[in-house]
Structure formats: C-alpha cells, structure tokens
Design a protein around this motif. Structure first.
Motif, PDB file in Angstrom:
ATOM      1  N   ARG A 282      57.925  72.911  66.651  1.00  0.00           N
ATOM      2  CA  ARG A 282      58.728  74.091  66.297  1.00  0.00           C
ATOM      3  C   ARG A 282      60.110  73.934  66.915  1.00  0.00           C
ATOM      4  O   ARG A 282      60.299  74.094  68.119  1.00  0.00           O
ATOM      5  CB  ARG A 282      58.048  75.362  66.805  1.00  0.00           C
ATOM      6  CG  ARG A 282      58.719  76.608  66.311  1.00  0.00           C
ATOM      7  CD  ARG A 282      57.846  77.826  66.572  1.00  0.00           C
ATOM      8  NE  ARG A 282      58.425  78.992  65.946  1.00  0.00           N
ATOM      9  CZ  ARG A 282      59.401  79.716  66.493  1.00  0.00           C
ATOM     10  NH1 ARG A 282      59.893  79.374  67.662  1.00  0.00           N
ATOM     11  NH2 ARG A 282      59.875  80.768  65.870  1.00  0.00           N
TER      12      ARG A 282
ATOM     13  N   SER B 278      66.657  76.748  67.612  1.00  0.00           N
ATOM     14  CA  SER B 278      68.041  76.295  67.773  1.00  0.00           C
ATOM     15  C   SER B 278      68.351  75.841  69.201  1.00  0.00           C
ATOM     16  O   SER B 278      69.066  74.854  69.411  1.00  0.00           O
ATOM     17  CB  SER B 278      69.018  77.386  67.332  1.00  0.00           C
ATOM     18  OG  SER B 278      68.785  78.584  68.027  1.00  0.00           O
TER      19      SER B 278
ATOM     20  N   ARG C  52      70.212  77.314  63.581  1.00  0.00           N
ATOM     21  CA  ARG C  52      69.092  78.139  63.111  1.00  0.00           C
ATOM     22  C   ARG C  52      68.692  77.695  61.710  1.00  0.00           C
ATOM     23  O   ARG C  52      69.515  77.595  60.810  1.00  0.00           O
ATOM     24  CB  ARG C  52      69.492  79.605  63.078  1.00  0.00           C
ATOM     25  CG  ARG C  52      69.690  80.194  64.461  1.00  0.00           C
ATOM     26  CD  ARG C  52      70.078  81.635  64.416  1.00  0.00           C
ATOM     27  NE  ARG C  52      69.063  82.407  63.715  1.00  0.00           N
ATOM     28  CZ  ARG C  52      69.325  83.557  63.103  1.00  0.00           C
ATOM     29  NH1 ARG C  52      70.541  84.052  63.092  1.00  0.00           N
ATOM     30  NH2 ARG C  52      68.361  84.208  62.498  1.00  0.00           N
ATOM     31  N   ALA C  53      67.428  77.425  61.527  1.00  0.00           N
ATOM     32  CA  ALA C  53      66.929  76.930  60.239  1.00  0.00           C
ATOM     33  C   ALA C  53      67.170  77.934  59.111  1.00  0.00           C
ATOM     34  O   ALA C  53      67.416  77.546  57.971  1.00  0.00           O
ATOM     35  CB  ALA C  53      65.445  76.613  60.331  1.00  0.00           C
ATOM     36  N   THR C  54      67.149  79.213  59.426  1.00  0.00           N
ATOM     37  CA  THR C  54      67.332  80.231  58.394  1.00  0.00           C
ATOM     38  C   THR C  54      68.784  80.368  57.962  1.00  0.00           C
ATOM     39  O   THR C  54      69.070  81.041  56.980  1.00  0.00           O
ATOM     40  CB  THR C  54      66.832  81.604  58.877  1.00  0.00           C
ATOM     41  OG1 THR C  54      67.541  81.951  60.072  1.00  0.00           O
ATOM     42  CG2 THR C  54      65.347  81.572  59.145  1.00  0.00           C
ATOM     43  N   ARG C  55      69.707  79.746  58.694  1.00  0.00           N
ATOM     44  CA  ARG C  55      71.127  79.889  58.382  1.00  0.00           C
ATOM     45  C   ARG C  55      71.790  78.591  57.922  1.00  0.00           C
ATOM     46  O   ARG C  55      72.993  78.552  57.748  1.00  0.00           O
ATOM     47  CB  ARG C  55      71.872  80.416  59.610  1.00  0.00           C
ATOM     48  CG  ARG C  55      71.364  81.745  60.123  1.00  0.00           C
ATOM     49  CD  ARG C  55      71.532  82.845  59.129  1.00  0.00           C
ATOM     50  NE  ARG C  55      72.929  83.201  59.058  1.00  0.00           N
ATOM     51  CZ  ARG C  55      73.435  84.095  58.234  1.00  0.00           C
ATOM     52  NH1 ARG C  55      72.673  84.718  57.402  1.00  0.00           N
ATOM     53  NH2 ARG C  55      74.722  84.347  58.226  1.00  0.00           N
TER      54      ARG C  55
ATOM     55  N   GLN D 251      71.917  76.967  55.050  1.00  0.00           N
ATOM     56  CA  GLN D 251      72.666  77.055  53.795  1.00  0.00           C
ATOM     57  C   GLN D 251      73.940  77.883  53.972  1.00  0.00           C
ATOM     58  O   GLN D 251      74.986  77.534  53.436  1.00  0.00           O
ATOM     59  CB  GLN D 251      71.791  77.664  52.699  1.00  0.00           C
ATOM     60  CG  GLN D 251      72.368  77.503  51.310  1.00  0.00           C
ATOM     61  CD  GLN D 251      72.481  76.040  50.903  1.00  0.00           C
ATOM     62  OE1 GLN D 251      71.580  75.251  51.136  1.00  0.00           O
ATOM     63  NE2 GLN D 251      73.595  75.667  50.325  1.00  0.00           N
TER      64      GLN D 251
END
Length: 95
Positions: A32, A35, A82-85, A87
């Motif tokens: 996991r 960031s 951060r993986a969600t950011r 894009q």
C-alpha cells in the motif's frame, strides 16, 4: 579520488522535515503506497541514502514508475503523489 569511494550519508532530510535513515524507509514488502511512503523513497534517493537501482530492486518498481514519483514530488511535493489525484496533476501540470 573521492569519486571512486562509495560514501553515503547515514541520514537525509525526509519529506516531512525529519531525519530519514535506512531503517525508517518503507518495508521491502510494502503493498500500500501512500503518498508519504513514496515521498520517503524519493527523498532517500535524492539525498543519496540509496541509489535508484537499489530503490527499484528493493520495492519492485520499474524505473518509469519511480521517475513518475520523482517528477510529481519535485514539481508539487507530497500531495502530487496521491493515487487519487494523479490524473488531476497530470492534466494541469504536465507531470
């Protein structure tokens, strides 16, 4: 002749401002990647604590994946990892 010697620092400044040593790095079997952990690996490489090759071997990363972490961290810091950011930052800042 110093360039032929393999001198490395014992610690470097981590992404959160504290001292970072080899024992403070994420575990080899990390799955996991938050960031902060990504930033610690990038800081360790940039500070000379470990080499890029060692980081890629240690964490089973491709050179391209590590380079993308490094670009994001160098441009915008820890939040860019951060993986969600991904894009969002890629579209707006070209990382």
């Amino acid at each position: 002749m110093l360039e032929n010697q393999n001198i490395r620092p014992v610690s470097v400044i981590g992404p959160m401002g504290g001292m970072l040593t080899l024992k403070d790095l994420p575990k080899r079997d990390t799955r996991r990647w938050v960031s902060r952990r990504k930033a610690e690996v990038v800081a360790a490489v940039e500070g000379g604590l470990i080499t890029v090759d060692e980081a890629c071997d240690r964490y089973n990363l491709s050179l391209e994946e590590f380079a993308s972490w490094q670009r994001a961290y160098d441009h915008l810091g820890v939040p860019a990892l951060r993986a969600t950011r991904v894009q969002f930052y890629r579209d707006r800042f070209g990382i």
